[in-house]
Design an enzyme around this catalytic site. Structure first.
Site, PDB file in Angstrom:
ATOM      1  N   SER A   1      44.987  48.345  37.394  1.00  7.09           N
ATOM      2  CA  SER A   1      46.328  48.358  38.004  1.00  7.09           C
ATOM      3  C   SER A   1      46.888  49.770  37.878  1.00  7.09           C
ATOM      4  O   SER A   1      46.532  50.500  36.944  1.00  7.09           O
ATOM      5  CB  SER A   1      47.250  47.391  37.267  1.00  7.09           C
ATOM      6  OG  SER A   1      48.598  47.579  37.679  1.00  7.09           O
TER       7      SER A   1
ATOM      8  N   TYR B   1      50.828  43.749  29.595  1.00  6.03           N
ATOM      9  CA  TYR B   1      50.049  43.912  30.833  1.00  6.03           C
ATOM     10  C   TYR B   1      49.561  45.353  30.978  1.00  6.03           C
ATOM     11  O   TYR B   1      48.391  45.605  31.278  1.00  6.03           O
ATOM     12  CB  TYR B   1      50.942  43.514  32.008  1.00  6.03           C
ATOM     13  CG  TYR B   1      50.290  43.584  33.363  1.00  6.03           C
ATOM     14  CD1 TYR B   1      49.520  42.523  33.846  1.00  6.03           C
ATOM     15  CD2 TYR B   1      50.448  44.696  34.189  1.00  6.03           C
ATOM     16  CE1 TYR B   1      48.935  42.578  35.096  1.00  6.03           C
ATOM     17  CE2 TYR B   1      49.869  44.757  35.439  1.00  6.03           C
ATOM     18  CZ  TYR B   1      49.113  43.698  35.889  1.00  6.03           C
ATOM     19  OH  TYR B   1      48.531  43.752  37.133  1.00  6.03           O
TER      20      TYR B   1
HETATM   21  N1  LIG Z   1      49.656  41.776  42.959  1.00  8.25           N
HETATM   22  C1  LIG Z   1      49.769  43.018  42.498  1.00  8.25           C
HETATM   23  O1  LIG Z   1      50.700  43.778  42.858  1.00  8.25           O
HETATM   24  C2  LIG Z   1      48.739  43.557  41.531  1.00  8.25           C
HETATM   25  C3  LIG Z   1      48.789  44.924  41.224  1.00  8.25           C
HETATM   26  C4  LIG Z   1      47.852  45.445  40.334  1.00  8.25           C
HETATM   27  C5  LIG Z   1      46.885  44.622  39.785  1.00  8.25           C
HETATM   28  N2  LIG Z   1      46.864  43.292  40.093  1.00  8.25           N
HETATM   29  C6  LIG Z   1      45.828  42.472  39.485  1.00  8.25           C
HETATM   30  O2  LIG Z   1      45.098  41.819  40.483  1.00  8.25           O
HETATM   31  C7  LIG Z   1      44.481  40.648  39.941  1.00  8.25           C
HETATM   32  C8  LIG Z   1      44.764  39.468  40.843  1.00  8.25           C
HETATM   33  O3  LIG Z   1      46.147  39.203  40.824  1.00  8.25           O
HETATM   34  P1  LIG Z   1      46.954  38.644  42.084  1.00  8.25           P
HETATM   35  O4  LIG Z   1      48.086  39.567  42.299  1.00  8.25           O
HETATM   36  O5  LIG Z   1      46.041  38.321  43.182  1.00  8.25           O
HETATM   37  O6  LIG Z   1      47.608  37.320  41.437  1.00  8.25           O
HETATM   38  P2  LIG Z   1      47.293  35.761  41.635  1.00  8.25           P
HETATM   39  O7  LIG Z   1      48.157  35.058  40.670  1.00  8.25           O
HETATM   40  O8  LIG Z   1      47.410  35.419  43.071  1.00  8.25           O
HETATM   41  O9  LIG Z   1      45.768  35.631  41.217  1.00  8.25           O
HETATM   42  C9  LIG Z   1      45.363  35.619  39.876  1.00  8.25           C
HETATM   43  C10 LIG Z   1      44.077  34.839  39.782  1.00  8.25           C
HETATM   44  O10 LIG Z   1      43.657  34.808  38.402  1.00  8.25           O
HETATM   45  C11 LIG Z   1      43.382  33.467  38.060  1.00  8.25           C
HETATM   46  N3  LIG Z   1      43.517  33.257  36.620  1.00  8.25           N
HETATM   47  C12 LIG Z   1      44.633  33.295  35.845  1.00  8.25           C
HETATM   48  N4  LIG Z   1      44.333  32.981  34.578  1.00  8.25           N
HETATM   49  C13 LIG Z   1      43.003  32.740  34.538  1.00  8.25           C
HETATM   50  C14 LIG Z   1      42.085  32.375  33.525  1.00  8.25           C
HETATM   51  N5  LIG Z   1      42.478  32.157  32.243  1.00  8.25           N
HETATM   52  N6  LIG Z   1      40.778  32.205  33.851  1.00  8.25           N
HETATM   53  C15 LIG Z   1      40.369  32.409  35.122  1.00  8.25           C
HETATM   54  N7  LIG Z   1      41.168  32.754  36.124  1.00  8.25           N
HETATM   55  C16 LIG Z   1      42.481  32.918  35.830  1.00  8.25           C
HETATM   56  C17 LIG Z   1      44.358  32.653  38.884  1.00  8.25           C
HETATM   57  O11 LIG Z   1      43.979  31.299  38.957  1.00  8.25           O
HETATM   58  C18 LIG Z   1      44.243  33.383  40.218  1.00  8.25           C
HETATM   59  O12 LIG Z   1      43.110  32.953  40.926  1.00  8.25           O
HETATM   60  C19 LIG Z   1      45.053  40.498  38.532  1.00  8.25           C
HETATM   61  O13 LIG Z   1      44.138  41.022  37.595  1.00  8.25           O
HETATM   62  C20 LIG Z   1      46.312  41.354  38.594  1.00  8.25           C
HETATM   63  O14 LIG Z   1      46.691  41.809  37.325  1.00  8.25           O
HETATM   64  C21 LIG Z   1      47.779  42.746  40.954  1.00  8.25           C
END
Ligand SMILES: NC(=O)c1ccc[n+]([C@@H]2O[C@H](COP(=O)([O-])OP(=O)(O)OC[C@H]3O[C@@H](n4cnc5c(N)ncnc54)[C@H](O)[C@@H]3O)[C@@H](O)[C@H]2O)c1
Length: 281
Positions: free
Chosen positions: A140, A153
């Site tokens: 991130s 985080y």
């Molecule tokens: N959305 C953003 O702006 C952003 C920015 C930087 C990084 N990220 C990272 O991207 C990744 C995906 O996030 P997203 O934004 O798509 O959110 P999201 O909530 O849509 O997806 C998160 C996914 O992780 C899964 N998950 C959560 N806990 C879990 C566990 N214990 N075991 C297995 N799976 C688990 C959820 O079921 C889901 O499929 C994450 O690592 C997040 O930190 C997101």
């Protein structure tokens, strides 16, 4: 012909948001994909929508036995593992350091960091046996710049990026590459989940979120899961065969610096502070 024809991928955290976008792109590019998360209904629905090249495996990435079983299931189903995307994540909790909730901190570290470490460990074992593979861990911008996420985080994401670099140093000579992707602000349900909005609102009401995230980036729009899926597709493909230990930042220029409007506003403020007011003003 797709760039991932014949390849097998696991996408942990692959049933929602960015992971779902990656899974969809990988299937379109010809890969067989195992989607993993603890959310059975969501995972089965997405696998059904993506067709017979996708399957769902219920997995909590904080449990080593479950991660081991996930990798074993992919290898049993398809005979190999070419790409492991360790993308599971939760947002952590905002608040000052003096009030840090240790239980929440440990939970965030478990999903965001331990989940990546376990996914990397078990994927590496399978990939080392075959002498090839690509590991992609989701970092991130919060992992390289302060001020873009809660303490738990941000610390976990910084560790993910550096852990990935360290692993790449070991695995590269054995044909296995490891890289991270650091997204900027991407429109996904993670924000609604962090605010504990009711389930029916998760995945909806995205327009205000889009507008808020657009203000983060020098390219003035919110990021989309497909922006990250494009980067993952590259890292999974043979086009990235010499890319190892890299953090691929996909953020519309956010970590590069201040946007032009922000710079202009700051410069104007500086000029106003330095220039004496005109006589009589
Ligand atoms: N959305 C953003 O702006 C952003 C920015 C930087 C990084 N990220 C990272 O991207 C990744 C995906 O996030 P997203 O934004 O798509 O959110 P999201 O909530 O849509 O997806 C998160 C996914 O992780 C899964 N998950 C959560 N806990 C879990 C566990 N214990 N075991 C297995 N799976 C688990 C959820 O079921 C889901 O499929 C994450 O690592 C997040 O930190 C997101």
């Amino acid at each position: 012909m797709g760039v991932l024809d014949g390849k097998v991928a696991v996408v942990a955290g692959g049933t929602s948001g960015i992971g779902a976008g990656i899974a969809e792109r990988f299937v379109e590019a010809g890969a067989s994909v195992v989607l993993a998360s603890p959310v059975v209904e969501e995972g089965e629905a997405l696998a059904a929508r993506l067709g017979d090249k996708a399957r769902f495996h219920r997995t909590d990435v904080t449990e080593e036995a479950e991660v081991s079983a996930l990798v074993a299931a992919a290898v049993a189903a398809y005979g190999r593992l070419d790409c492991m995307v360790n993308n599971a994540g939760i947002a952590g909790r905002f608040g000052g350091i003096a009030g840090l909730d240790l239980a929440q901190y440990e939970r965030t570290l478990a999903v965001v960091l331990k989940g990546v470490v376990l996914g990397t460990k078990h994927a590496a074992a399978a990939m080392l046996r075959q002498g090839s593979g690509s590991i992609i861990n989701t970092g991130s911008v919060a992992g390289s710049r302060a001020g873009y996420g809660p303490y738990d985080y941000s610390a976990a994401k910084a560790a993910v990026i550096h852990f990935t670099r360290c692993v790449a140093m070991e695995l590269g000579e054995k044909g296995v590459r490891a890289n991270s992707i650091s997204p900027g602000g991407i429109v996904t349900p993670i924000f609604a989940k962090a605010l504990q909005l009711p389930p029916e609102q998760v995945g909806q009401s995205f327009a205000p979120l889009e507008a808020a995230l657009a203000r983060w980036h020098p390219i003035p729009r919110a990021g989309r899961p497909d922006d990250i899926a494009g980067a993952a597709l590259f890292l999974a493909s043979d086009a990235a065969s010499f890319v190892n230990g890299h953090d691929l930042v996909v953020d519309g220029g956010l970590v590069a610096g201040r946007s032009w409007p922000q710079q202009r506003a700051a410069t104007e403020e500086l000029v106003r502070a330095l220039r004496p007011p005109p006589p009589g003003a």
